[in-house]
Design a protein around this motif. Structure first.
Motif, PDB file in Angstrom:
ATOM      1  N   THR A 124       0.829  -1.209   0.000  1.00 21.18           N
ATOM      2  CA  THR A 124       0.000   0.000   0.000  1.00 21.18           C
ATOM      3  C   THR A 124       0.862   1.258   0.000  1.00 21.18           C
ATOM      4  N   LEU A 125       1.971   1.236   0.742  1.00 21.22           N
ATOM      5  CA  LEU A 125       2.861   2.398   0.734  1.00 21.22           C
ATOM      6  C   LEU A 125       3.446   2.624  -0.661  1.00 21.22           C
ATOM      7  N   GLY A 126       3.793   1.527  -1.349  1.00 24.23           N
ATOM      8  CA  GLY A 126       4.310   1.656  -2.707  1.00 24.23           C
ATOM      9  C   GLY A 126       3.290   2.224  -3.678  1.00 24.23           C
ATOM     10  N   LEU A 127       2.010   1.998  -3.398  1.00 20.74           N
ATOM     11  CA  LEU A 127       0.950   2.567  -4.234  1.00 20.74           C
ATOM     12  C   LEU A 127       0.671   4.019  -3.905  1.00 20.74           C
ATOM     13  N   GLY A 128       1.305   4.539  -2.849  1.00 20.37           N
ATOM     14  CA  GLY A 128       1.113   5.930  -2.467  1.00 20.37           C
ATOM     15  C   GLY A 128       0.143   6.155  -1.334  1.00 20.37           C
ATOM     16  N   VAL A 129      -0.310   5.084  -0.698  1.00 18.66           N
ATOM     17  CA  VAL A 129      -1.277   5.203   0.392  1.00 18.66           C
ATOM     18  C   VAL A 129      -0.608   5.812   1.615  1.00 18.66           C
ATOM     19  N   THR A 130      -1.349   6.633   2.339  1.00 16.28           N
ATOM     20  CA  THR A 130      -0.879   7.238   3.578  1.00 16.28           C
ATOM     21  C   THR A 130      -1.562   6.579   4.768  1.00 16.28           C
ATOM     22  N   TRP A 131      -0.754   6.247   5.769  1.00 15.69           N
ATOM     23  CA  TRP A 131      -1.253   5.733   7.040  1.00 15.69           C
ATOM     24  C   TRP A 131      -0.921   6.760   8.123  1.00 15.69           C
ATOM     25  N   GLU A 132      -1.612   6.670   9.224  1.00 15.73           N
ATOM     26  CA  GLU A 132      -1.279   7.495  10.376  1.00 15.73           C
ATOM     27  C   GLU A 132      -1.235   6.607  11.613  1.00 15.73           C
ATOM     28  N   GLY A 133      -0.365   6.977  12.538  1.00 11.02           N
ATOM     29  CA  GLY A 133      -0.227   6.147  13.716  1.00 11.02           C
ATOM     30  C   GLY A 133       0.624   6.803  14.778  1.00 11.02           C
ATOM     31  N   ARG A 134       0.851   6.051  15.823  1.00 10.34           N
ATOM     32  CA  ARG A 134       1.629   6.544  16.956  1.00 10.34           C
ATOM     33  C   ARG A 134       2.161   5.359  17.741  1.00 10.34           C
ATOM     34  N   VAL A 135       3.391   5.472  18.202  1.00 12.49           N
ATOM     35  CA  VAL A 135       4.007   4.483  19.076  1.00 12.49           C
ATOM     36  C   VAL A 135       4.487   5.206  20.317  1.00 12.49           C
ATOM     37  N   ASP A 136       4.000   4.774  21.467  1.00 14.35           N
ATOM     38  CA  ASP A 136       4.356   5.439  22.720  1.00 14.35           C
ATOM     39  C   ASP A 136       4.466   4.386  23.804  1.00 14.35           C
ATOM     40  N   GLY A 137       5.414   4.556  24.707  1.00 13.13           N
ATOM     41  CA  GLY A 137       5.569   3.630  25.829  1.00 13.13           C
ATOM     42  C   GLY A 137       6.373   2.413  25.445  1.00 13.13           C
ATOM     43  N   PRO A 138       6.084   1.257  26.082  1.00 15.26           N
ATOM     44  CA  PRO A 138       6.902   0.063  25.861  1.00 15.26           C
ATOM     45  C   PRO A 138       6.610  -0.636  24.549  1.00 15.26           C
ATOM     46  N   ALA A 186       1.531  10.582  13.947  1.00 14.67           N
ATOM     47  CA  ALA A 186       2.487  10.782  12.857  1.00 14.67           C
ATOM     48  C   ALA A 186       1.893  10.285  11.545  1.00 14.67           C
ATOM     49  N   THR A 187       2.410  10.832  10.448  1.00 14.69           N
ATOM     50  CA  THR A 187       2.001  10.424   9.105  1.00 14.69           C
ATOM     51  C   THR A 187       3.025   9.451   8.541  1.00 14.69           C
ATOM     52  N   LEU A 188       2.532   8.346   8.001  1.00 16.80           N
ATOM     53  CA  LEU A 188       3.403   7.309   7.450  1.00 16.80           C
ATOM     54  C   LEU A 188       3.113   7.161   5.959  1.00 16.80           C
ATOM     55  N   ASN A 189       4.062   7.552   5.140  1.00 15.18           N
ATOM     56  CA  ASN A 189       3.977   7.350   3.696  1.00 15.18           C
ATOM     57  C   ASN A 189       5.399   7.320   3.134  1.00 15.18           C
ATOM     58  N   LEU A 190       5.507   7.249   1.820  1.00 15.71           N
ATOM     59  CA  LEU A 190       6.835   7.161   1.216  1.00 15.71           C
ATOM     60  C   LEU A 190       7.700   8.370   1.544  1.00 15.71           C
ATOM     61  N   ARG A 191       7.098   9.538   1.579  1.00 16.12           N
ATOM     62  CA  ARG A 191       7.884  10.754   1.835  1.00 16.12           C
ATOM     63  C   ARG A 191       8.442  10.764   3.254  1.00 16.12           C
ATOM     64  N   THR A 192       7.617  10.474   4.248  1.00 12.46           N
ATOM     65  CA  THR A 192       8.107  10.508   5.632  1.00 12.46           C
ATOM     66  C   THR A 192       9.101   9.382   5.891  1.00 12.46           C
ATOM     67  N   LEU A 193       8.894   8.224   5.261  1.00 13.36           N
ATOM     68  CA  LEU A 193       9.864   7.146   5.409  1.00 13.36           C
ATOM     69  C   LEU A 193      11.195   7.507   4.754  1.00 13.36           C
ATOM     70  N   ALA A 194      11.140   8.165   3.585  1.00  9.85           N
ATOM     71  CA  ALA A 194      12.366   8.528   2.878  1.00  9.85           C
ATOM     72  C   ALA A 194      13.181   9.555   3.644  1.00  9.85           C
ATOM     73  N   GLU A 195      12.544  10.328   4.502  1.00 15.55           N
ATOM     74  CA  GLU A 195      13.292  11.282   5.329  1.00 15.55           C
ATOM     75  C   GLU A 195      14.221  10.565   6.303  1.00 15.55           C
TER      76      GLU A 195
END
Length: 420
Positions: free
Chosen positions: A265-279, A298-307
């Motif tokens: 899905t990320l390769g198709l350009g789809v954007t996910w959002e999420g958060r990781v906190d704690g253990p 946070a926003t998860l897509n190809l652009r944010t991963l490429a950063e």
């Protein structure tokens, strides 16, 4: 005067060739394969060290969740404290293993036939489903446990004992809901097996649909399995060349499709959002944890991963190659009279349904908290939250666009292919 010999009795009815014994073998093989993969994955993740002999019950709960069943978390921490938690995740490695074994057992007695009656198929599916549900019921009833949780430091443990704040967490299953969702999962696997398998027989009334539906369904299953195969290769390389082999093995055995289909899905350009906190955390690849960890969504897509890692742009290349290959495969298995716009439409619909399934199955949600008198985090890091969800409508729109484009290209490439 001799009388003409009566004709030999007819061969036993078709139901006898795939009766209750074969259904029992199919259901048991499915459940045992899922239990084996779940047990190995949880063992690699360290779950064998859980207190109070909880490991077998955690394995049972993992299998229940792998078919969409509901596992409810509960907790208590004495009279002065409270705990709460929740977990929504589908271990898709276990799901995929069970689906492949169940489909293979279901299709085996139907091979080498072109047509089967609707009553015969329904009866055979019903036998498999009944025995599958009985096994799932046993697992759902066994998937319940409560055990103590250490507060992490000795002084906190002593303080917890002084005030009666000894946290205990547990889990149980919603048995009716788990059985209903498990039945839907079983029916979906059996229907998809009939749609995908080239040699699977269909009732006469449905034969006219197989030329449009079966090539597209076959191509989508091939696309998903290609991603899994590619993920296995990458996982084995990581296992052999980097540290933390147990952690890598746990990811392969429990959540490999969760990661590789997310990559699709990320390769198709789809954007996910999420958060990781704690253990909580996402063990592999580490770049996911880097993007999502923080106090805000946070926003998860190809652009944010490429950063964080420029190599993630290869996900776009891999998606383009594999989706186009799937479109070519679909077109090459379609009748020669199929028009170009029909290839595009079939591919678009199939890819939209595939991405929808990935988005629904790939969502994650987990949280746990411990407080005293409703205030604070006694565990000093025990509380945490993890979630990951897609921008669904954007994902479906992108899937439709990719399907239309690759369907046209696949139809053009397949024009010179000799078809059966």
């Amino acid at each position: 005067m001799s009388h003409p010999r009566s004709p030999a009795p007819a061969v036993a009815p078709a139901a006898a060739r795939h009766g209750w014994v074969h259904a029992l073998v199919t259901a048991l093989a499915c459940l045992l394969s899922m239990l084996g993969v779940a047990a190995l994955g949880l063992w690699a993740a360290g779950a064998a060290d859980l207190p109070d002999g909880a490991f077998p019950r955690v394995v049972a709960a993992t299998v229940v969740t792998s078919v969409g069943g509901s596992v409810e978390l509960s907790g208590s921490a004495g009279d002065l404290a409270g705990s709460k938690g929740g977990l929504t995740v589908v271990p898709l490695s276990v799901t995929l293993t069970g689906a492949l074994v169940l489909a293979a057992g279901f299709l085996r007695p139907l091979r080498h036939r072109a047509v089967a009656g609707a009553g015969e198929l329904a009866g055979w599916a019903l036998r498999v489903a009944v025995l599958w549900l009985l096994g799932l019921l046993a697992l759902a009833l066994a998937a319940r446990q409560t055990f103590s949780v250490s507060l992490g430091r000795s002084e906190l443990d002593d303080l917890g004992e002084l005030f009666g704040v000894t946290p205990r967490v547990g889990f149980t299953t919603d048995v009716p809901l788990s059985l209903f969702v498990g039945l839907v999962w079983c029916a979906g696997v059996l229907v998809l097996a009939l749609l995908v398998a080239p040699g699977a027989p269909l009732p006469r009334r449905l034969l006219r649909f197989q030329q449009s539906v079966r090539p597209a369904a076959y191509a989508m299953v091939a696309l998903l399995l290609a991603y899994v195969a590619l993920g296995v290769v990458v996982g084995v390389v990581v296992l052999l060349t980097r540290g933390h082999p147990a952690q890598t093995l746990a990811v392969l055995l429990l959540g490999l499709p969760n990661l590789v289909w997310l990559a699709l899905t990320l390769g198709l350009g789809v954007t996910w959002e999420g958060r990781v906190d704690g253990p909580f955390g996402l063990p592999m690849p580490h770049v996911l944890d880097e993007v999502l960890r923080g106090p805000d969504t946070a926003t998860l897509n190809l652009r944010t991963l490429a950063e964080h890692d420029g190599r993630t742009w290869w996900l776009l290349v891999v998606a383009a190659v594999l989706v186009l290959t799937a479109a070519f495969l679909m077109a090459s298995r379609s009748p020669t009279r199929t028009r170009l716009w029909q290839h595009a439409l079939h591919m678009a619909v199939a890819l939209v349904l595939t991405v929808l399934a990935v988005c629904l199955l790939g969502r994650l949600s987990a949280h746990f908290g411990l407080s005293v008198l409703g205030i604070g985090d006694l565990g000093g890091g025990l509380s945490g939250r993890l979630f990951l969800r897609p921008h669904l409508w954007t994902a479906l729109g992108l899937a439709a666009l990719w399907g239309l484009v690759t369907g046209c290209l696949g139809g053009l490439l397949a024009r010179g292919v000799r078809r059966r």
